[in-house]
Design a protein around this motif. Structure first.
Motif, PDB file in Angstrom:
ATOM      1  N   PHE A  52       0.779  -1.239   0.000  1.00 26.51           N
ATOM      2  CA  PHE A  52       0.000   0.000   0.000  1.00 26.51           C
ATOM      3  C   PHE A  52       0.805   1.279   0.000  1.00 26.51           C
ATOM      4  N   SER A  53       2.140   1.208   0.133  1.00 25.86           N
ATOM      5  CA  SER A  53       2.897   2.454   0.139  1.00 25.86           C
ATOM      6  C   SER A  53       4.302   2.227  -0.412  1.00 25.86           C
ATOM      7  N   PRO A  54       4.517   2.439  -1.710  1.00 23.61           N
ATOM      8  CA  PRO A  54       5.872   2.355  -2.268  1.00 23.61           C
ATOM      9  C   PRO A  54       6.778   3.415  -1.646  1.00 23.61           C
ATOM     10  N   PHE A  55       8.032   3.061  -1.459  1.00 21.04           N
ATOM     11  CA  PHE A  55       8.981   3.976  -0.838  1.00 21.04           C
ATOM     12  C   PHE A  55       9.732   4.790  -1.896  1.00 21.04           C
ATOM     13  N   ASN A  56      10.065   6.022  -1.492  1.00 26.50           N
ATOM     14  CA  ASN A  56      10.925   6.903  -2.296  1.00 26.50           C
ATOM     15  C   ASN A  56      10.407   7.102  -3.713  1.00 26.50           C
ATOM     16  N   THR A  57       9.087   7.178  -3.821  1.00 27.21           N
ATOM     17  CA  THR A  57       8.444   7.472  -5.099  1.00 27.21           C
ATOM     18  C   THR A  57       7.678   8.775  -4.946  1.00 27.21           C
ATOM     19  N   TRP A  58       8.050   9.796  -5.706  1.00 30.29           N
ATOM     20  CA  TRP A  58       7.385  11.091  -5.599  1.00 30.29           C
ATOM     21  C   TRP A  58       6.010  11.031  -6.240  1.00 30.29           C
ATOM     22  N   TYR A  59       5.026  11.628  -5.586  1.00 35.86           N
ATOM     23  CA  TYR A  59       3.675  11.751  -6.122  1.00 35.86           C
ATOM     24  C   TYR A  59       3.111  13.101  -5.699  1.00 35.86           C
ATOM     25  N   GLU A  60       2.203  13.603  -6.500  1.00 35.29           N
ATOM     26  CA  GLU A  60       1.646  14.925  -6.221  1.00 35.29           C
ATOM     27  C   GLU A  60       0.412  14.828  -5.339  1.00 35.29           C
ATOM     28  N   ILE A  61       0.334  15.693  -4.340  1.00 35.43           N
ATOM     29  CA  ILE A  61      -0.855  15.883  -3.518  1.00 35.43           C
ATOM     30  C   ILE A  61      -1.464  17.223  -3.907  1.00 35.43           C
ATOM     31  N   ASN A  62      -2.724  17.203  -4.251  1.00 37.99           N
ATOM     32  CA  ASN A  62      -3.443  18.433  -4.580  1.00 37.99           C
ATOM     33  C   ASN A  62      -4.772  18.365  -3.848  1.00 37.99           C
ATOM     34  N   SER A  63      -4.796  18.878  -2.631  1.00 33.61           N
ATOM     35  CA  SER A  63      -5.897  18.650  -1.711  1.00 33.61           C
ATOM     36  C   SER A  63      -6.363  19.960  -1.090  1.00 33.61           C
TER      37      SER A  63
ATOM     38  N   THR B 248       7.140   8.648   0.826  1.00 29.42           N
ATOM     39  CA  THR B 248       7.414   7.999   2.110  1.00 29.42           C
ATOM     40  C   THR B 248       8.760   7.301   1.999  1.00 29.42           C
ATOM     41  N   GLU B 249       9.478   7.279   3.092  1.00 28.54           N
ATOM     42  CA  GLU B 249      10.766   6.605   3.075  1.00 28.54           C
ATOM     43  C   GLU B 249      10.699   5.325   3.896  1.00 28.54           C
ATOM     44  N   ARG B 250      11.555   4.384   3.561  1.00 30.15           N
ATOM     45  CA  ARG B 250      11.603   3.125   4.291  1.00 30.15           C
ATOM     46  C   ARG B 250      11.960   3.403   5.743  1.00 30.15           C
ATOM     47  N   GLY B 251      11.216   2.794   6.647  1.00 29.27           N
ATOM     48  CA  GLY B 251      11.363   3.059   8.074  1.00 29.27           C
ATOM     49  C   GLY B 251      10.209   3.844   8.649  1.00 29.27           C
TER      50      GLY B 251
ATOM     51  N   GLU C 230       7.795  -3.903   6.266  1.00 34.70           N
ATOM     52  CA  GLU C 230       8.374  -3.025   5.263  1.00 34.70           C
ATOM     53  C   GLU C 230       9.281  -3.872   4.371  1.00 34.70           C
ATOM     54  N   ASP C 231       8.829  -4.141   3.150  1.00 32.39           N
ATOM     55  CA  ASP C 231       9.709  -4.756   2.172  1.00 32.39           C
ATOM     56  C   ASP C 231      10.732  -3.727   1.711  1.00 32.39           C
ATOM     57  N   GLN C 232      11.624  -4.146   0.844  1.00 30.48           N
ATOM     58  CA  GLN C 232      12.666  -3.235   0.395  1.00 30.48           C
ATOM     59  C   GLN C 232      12.086  -2.017  -0.309  1.00 30.48           C
ATOM     60  N   ASP C 233      10.957  -2.218  -1.015  1.00 27.08           N
ATOM     61  CA  ASP C 233      10.430  -1.137  -1.849  1.00 27.08           C
ATOM     62  C   ASP C 233       9.061  -0.632  -1.436  1.00 27.08           C
ATOM     63  N   ALA C 234       8.414  -1.243  -0.424  1.00 29.55           N
ATOM     64  CA  ALA C 234       7.049  -0.822  -0.091  1.00 29.55           C
ATOM     65  C   ALA C 234       6.624  -1.367   1.265  1.00 29.55           C
ATOM     66  N   ALA C 235       5.665  -0.668   1.889  1.00 35.02           N
ATOM     67  CA  ALA C 235       4.981  -1.189   3.067  1.00 35.02           C
ATOM     68  C   ALA C 235       3.916  -2.171   2.614  1.00 35.02           C
ATOM     69  N   ALA C 236       3.779  -3.285   3.336  1.00 35.77           N
ATOM     70  CA  ALA C 236       2.888  -4.349   2.881  1.00 35.77           C
ATOM     71  C   ALA C 236       2.317  -5.097   4.074  1.00 35.77           C
ATOM     72  N   GLY C 237       1.263  -5.872   3.807  1.00 36.45           N
ATOM     73  CA  GLY C 237       0.659  -6.706   4.826  1.00 36.45           C
ATOM     74  C   GLY C 237      -0.067  -7.879   4.207  1.00 36.45           C
ATOM     75  N   ASP C 238      -0.011  -9.045   4.885  1.00 37.62           N
ATOM     76  CA  ASP C 238      -0.763 -10.223   4.476  1.00 37.62           C
ATOM     77  C   ASP C 238      -2.017 -10.310   5.331  1.00 37.62           C
ATOM     78  N   VAL C 239      -3.149 -10.581   4.684  1.00 38.39           N
ATOM     79  CA  VAL C 239      -4.434 -10.583   5.384  1.00 38.39           C
ATOM     80  C   VAL C 239      -5.200 -11.864   5.043  1.00 38.39           C
ATOM     81  N   PRO C 240      -5.195 -12.878   5.923  1.00 40.83           N
ATOM     82  CA  PRO C 240      -6.067 -14.030   5.711  1.00 40.83           C
ATOM     83  C   PRO C 240      -7.535 -13.570   5.792  1.00 40.83           C
TER      84      PRO C 240
END
Length: 264
Positions: A36-47, A57-60, A98-108
């Protein structure tokens, strides 16, 4: 009183929900994997609520919330706003990481009728993912200049720590015409919240308007205002937007703790 730093915000991305089954498991043993959250990828917020800037978001950033409060994180469909499913949980998150490139979760997934209704769409890859969080620590570059990832030179925000509340699949994960997968869903979140708690949303909106409006000392009746005077009052406002402030000054008005840190 809470500051704008305490806003609950929503981010969404495309193509990050898939399904797995353990080898030898029975027919109903699906595990939904959500990145749900790739790390170190720039995206625009227009809110309306947050403003316009680039974010990453950065890893950690998720490490502490996952280790200390992972058992309290909810997994919902469309942030609990689906007219049929509502805020029923899809399952209990396991292996929040936190995987190397993104925050993740397994959901049974729980063996429920609403999960069985969602299952074909998840298997087909029809859903994206989204998550709700609160920023605990961040860093701003208000004048980054123009670059390949930031051709307009928008302020840049790096999120260093968050408190994660919820994540899961969503029907409309992002603006598909955008160049980046992740977008702000904060405006939609507060539009839905207004239906349930209009007083809270109105109070937040009033605070935002105050923070966006320059504070000036009102001159005595019949005298011209001193346009060169520095703002030094917080109880009297003028009703126009802060177009004359620099990006850094606007950021300091919205997030006073940044100015405090800069003066040390």
């Amino acid at each position: 009183m809470k500051t704008l730093r305490d806003l609950d915000v929503v981010r969404a991305s495309t193509g990050m929900v898939r399904l797995t089954r353990a080898d030898g498991a029975d027919d109903w043993a699906p595990v939904m994997v959500v990145r749900f959250s790739p790390f170190n990828t720039w995206y625009e917020i227009n809110s309306y609520w947050e403003g316009r800037f680039l974010e990453r978001t950065e890893r950690g950033a998720f490490a502490k919330t996952m280790s200390e409060q992972g058992s309290r994180v909810k997994v919902l469909f469309n942030h609990g706003a689906d007219p049929q499913i509502g805020d029923k949980v899809l399952g209990l998150p396991q292996d929040l990481r936190e995987d190397q490139d993104a925050a993740a979760g397994d959901v049974p997934l729980l063996d429920t009728s609403y999960n069985r209704d969602l299952l074909p769409g998840i298997e087909a890859g029809a859903y994206g993912s989204s998550f709700m969080f609160r920023v605990i620590q961040d860093a701003w570059n208000d004048e980054p200049g123009r670059s390949d990832h930031n051709p307009e030179g928008l302020p840049e925000r790096t999120i260093k720590e968050v408190r994660l509340f919820e994540f899961g699949p969503v029907t409309w994960p992002a603006n598909l015409e955008a160049t980046s997968g992740i977008r702000s869903g904060t405006d939609d979140f507060y539009a839905r919240l207004r239906d349930r708690d209009p007083k809270r949303v109105d109070e937040l909106e009033q605070r935002i308007q105050r923070l966006r409006t320059p504070l000036v000392e009102q001159p005595p009746p019949g005298t011209a205002p001193d346009l060169g005077a520095a703002p030094d009052r917080t109880d009297e406002l003028v009703s126009h937007h802060s177009g004359g402030l620099t990006p850094r000054e606007r950021r300091w008005r919205r997030y006073p703790y940044l100015k405090e840190g800069a003066s040390r």
